[in-house]
Design an enzyme around this catalytic site. Structure first.
Site, PDB file in Angstrom:
ATOM      1  N   TRP A 142      -1.626  -9.000  11.340  1.00 32.94           N
ATOM      2  CA  TRP A 142      -2.753  -8.234  12.321  1.00 32.94           C
ATOM      3  C   TRP A 142      -3.678  -9.238  12.648  1.00 32.94           C
ATOM      4  O   TRP A 142      -4.326  -9.739  11.592  1.00 32.94           O
ATOM      5  CB  TRP A 142      -2.992  -6.826  11.649  1.00 32.94           C
ATOM      6  CG  TRP A 142      -3.748  -5.986  12.466  1.00 32.94           C
ATOM      7  CD1 TRP A 142      -3.760  -5.764  13.785  1.00 32.94           C
ATOM      8  CD2 TRP A 142      -4.898  -5.339  12.096  1.00 32.94           C
ATOM      9  NE1 TRP A 142      -4.647  -4.724  14.163  1.00 32.94           N
ATOM     10  CE2 TRP A 142      -5.377  -4.646  13.387  1.00 32.94           C
ATOM     11  CE3 TRP A 142      -5.793  -5.511  10.861  1.00 32.94           C
ATOM     12  CZ2 TRP A 142      -6.562  -3.899  13.252  1.00 32.94           C
ATOM     13  CZ3 TRP A 142      -6.763  -4.484  10.813  1.00 32.94           C
ATOM     14  CH2 TRP A 142      -7.316  -3.883  12.010  1.00 32.94           C
ATOM     15  N   ASP A 223      -2.526  -3.250   2.492  1.00 41.45           N
ATOM     16  CA  ASP A 223      -2.822  -2.518   3.650  1.00 41.45           C
ATOM     17  C   ASP A 223      -1.694  -1.671   4.083  1.00 41.45           C
ATOM     18  O   ASP A 223      -0.822  -2.152   4.472  1.00 41.45           O
ATOM     19  CB  ASP A 223      -3.139  -3.611   4.589  1.00 41.45           C
ATOM     20  CG  ASP A 223      -3.467  -3.036   6.183  1.00 41.45           C
ATOM     21  OD1 ASP A 223      -3.557  -1.689   6.302  1.00 41.45           O
ATOM     22  OD2 ASP A 223      -3.760  -3.841   7.047  1.00 41.45           O
ATOM     23  N   ALA A 225      -1.218   1.090   6.696  1.00 49.03           N
ATOM     24  CA  ALA A 225      -1.765   1.962   7.926  1.00 49.03           C
ATOM     25  C   ALA A 225      -0.847   2.835   8.750  1.00 49.03           C
ATOM     26  O   ALA A 225      -1.094   3.335   9.750  1.00 49.03           O
ATOM     27  CB  ALA A 225      -2.246   0.817   8.782  1.00 49.03           C
ATOM     28  N   LYS A 258      -3.120   6.589  12.176  1.00 46.14           N
ATOM     29  CA  LYS A 258      -1.877   6.276  13.083  1.00 46.14           C
ATOM     30  C   LYS A 258      -0.845   7.762  12.632  1.00 46.14           C
ATOM     31  O   LYS A 258      -0.419   8.240  13.569  1.00 46.14           O
ATOM     32  CB  LYS A 258      -0.716   5.242  12.603  1.00 46.14           C
ATOM     33  CG  LYS A 258      -1.599   4.025  12.526  1.00 46.14           C
ATOM     34  CD  LYS A 258      -2.334   3.377  13.613  1.00 46.14           C
ATOM     35  CE  LYS A 258      -3.258   2.195  12.960  1.00 46.14           C
ATOM     36  NZ  LYS A 258      -3.704   1.341  14.125  1.00 46.14           N
TER      37      LYS A 258
END
Ligand SMILES: Cc1ncc(COP(=O)(O)O)c(C=O)c1O
Length: 404
Positions: A142, A223, A225, A258
């Site tokens: 990302w 991470d 997400a 999300k």
């Protein structure tokens, strides 16, 4: 009559900020602007990184809307929330994010402004403990990971994570990079639904990663997400849970933006595990101190809505169902694309909102000009960026581009 505004510089004519020069604009933002400006009614914007339903909307989830109504009816004050943010919210996230480790007293959580806030805070905390540490980052990743790590003052060592043309994880390179790392180096890992590739580690690969991380004394920062949008909540955190089984020190940057569809409300959390509960407490006090200088206190609204959803059985059940619907749509469209052409079969074995097509930049530009299909130059596209009725057209255009 009003005075004419002064057009020349103030402060004795100083043009202090002129020193800043132009910003290198974010290519994804430029892509979104280009897609918005395209007048063709059948354009397909698969550059943008948000969930879209079958008719192309990014809806507010029913459970979140209901929670916001309850919040509006019951909230008594908007006084300061404090540095840890909404403590009940992080408490309720524990079983979801930590699974069988939810009751581990060596793990503490803190509410942050989104996953991005959690990443920034996590890396700054690492930099506070060990200034100048090295962070191993698999590419592609990302794009915001890189500046966030750099802003914390940490060094980056990149290794190749994914081969876009061969559509596979470069697992041997990843393991070799970890094996060559020094004790105390940090490894940034995507918990699930890898952005931008969609290529998640298998459980066996996670086991190997955990083994080398533990053996080499590396610090994992996970991470996560997109939990729930890949295979399911437990499955999407399975690798993270293996890390927690084996490692005394783990940093987790989590986002609800999300899986609750609350992107603009900025809802995330930072979890930290150290070897001892009192060490974790001390480290988290530092985290609050660092957060105080960054954003003082996290924004309340989104986390309060998430808290109400998780604390209210009917809303919790409805949210589970809604995440299930999102996940089913993602995986259905993945299956549809994968079945269309053997060159895209790999997309059916990947997870989350993104995949990368093994096409050239010229082919990406051709798709933009000829078919009004907007994706990143790298061939990254949002699997559910298109409405249901656009999927066949998308597939046909990609196959045509690939055939040259
Ligand atoms: C891999 C990854 N991590 C973190 C984030 C940040 O999420 P948030 O919007 O909650 O800051 C994103 C957002 O796109 C992401 O893709």
């Amino acid at each position: 009559m009003l005075d004419e505004p002064t057009m020349t510089g103030t402060n004795g004519g100083a043009q202090f900020f002129d020193a800043l020069g132009d910003v290198q604009s974010d290519s994804l933002l430029a892509l979104i602007a280009m897609a918005n400006a395209d007048p063709r009614p059948d354009k397909i914007d698969v550059g943008v990184g948000v969930y879209r339903d079958g008719v192309g909307n990014t809806p507010i989830l029913r459970a979140v809307k209901a929670a916001e109504k309850l919040l509006w009816e019951t909230q008594q004050t908007k006084s300061y929330i404090g540095g840890f943010g909404d403590k009940r919210y992080t408490e309720l996230l524990r079983p979801i994010v930590l699974g069988r480790h939810a009751d581990d007293k060596r793990i503490a959580g803190l509410h942050t402004p989104g996953g991005c806030g959690a990443l920034s805070l996590g890396f700054k905390l690492i930099a506070t403990a060990h200034p100048g540490s090295k962070v191993l980052v698999g590419t592609p990743t990302w794009p915001n990971h890189i500046p966030v790590v750099q802003a914390a003052g940490l060094n980056i060592a990149e290794y190749g994570f994914y081969d876009r043309l061969e559509t596979r994880i470069r697992f041997d390179e990843m393991i070799a990079a970890f094996n060559a790392a020094q004790q105390g180096d940090v490894v940034l890992l995507h918990g699930c639904c890898h952005n931008p590739t969609g290529a998640d580690l298998s459980l066996d690969q996670w086991r190997e990663v955990v083994d080398v991380v533990e053996r080499r004394g590396l610090i994992p920062l996970v991470d996560i997400a997109y939990q729930g949008l890949g295979r399911g909540f437990a499955e999407d955190a399975a690798g993270l849970h293996l890390l927690l089984d084996a490692c005394d020190e783990v940093v987790i940057a989590q986002s609800c933006d999300k899986n609750f569809g609350v992107y603009r409300d900025r809802v995330g959390s930072l979890f930290l595990k150290t070897a001892q509960a009192d060490q974790t407490k001390r480290a988290m006090d530092h985290a609050v101190q660092i957060a105080r200088e960054m954003w003082s206190m996290p924004p309340d609204h989104g986390a309060a809505a998430v808290r109400i959803v998780l604390d209210t059985p009917e809303l919790r059940a409805d949210w589970d169902a809604e995440v299930g619907e999102m996940r089913a749509r993602i995986n259905r469209i993945r299956g549809q694309i994968a079945a269309a052409d053997p060159r895209m079969a790999y997309i059916g074995g990947q997870f989350g909102m993104f995949s990368m097509l093994p096409i050239s930049r010229d082919q990406v530009l051709q798709l933009r000009e000829k078919n009004a299909i907007y994706m990143a130059d790298s061939g990254r596209f949002n699997v559910i960026g298109m409405s249901d009725d656009a999927v066949d057209r998308f597939i046909a255009a990609i196959v045509e581009a690939m055939n040259g």
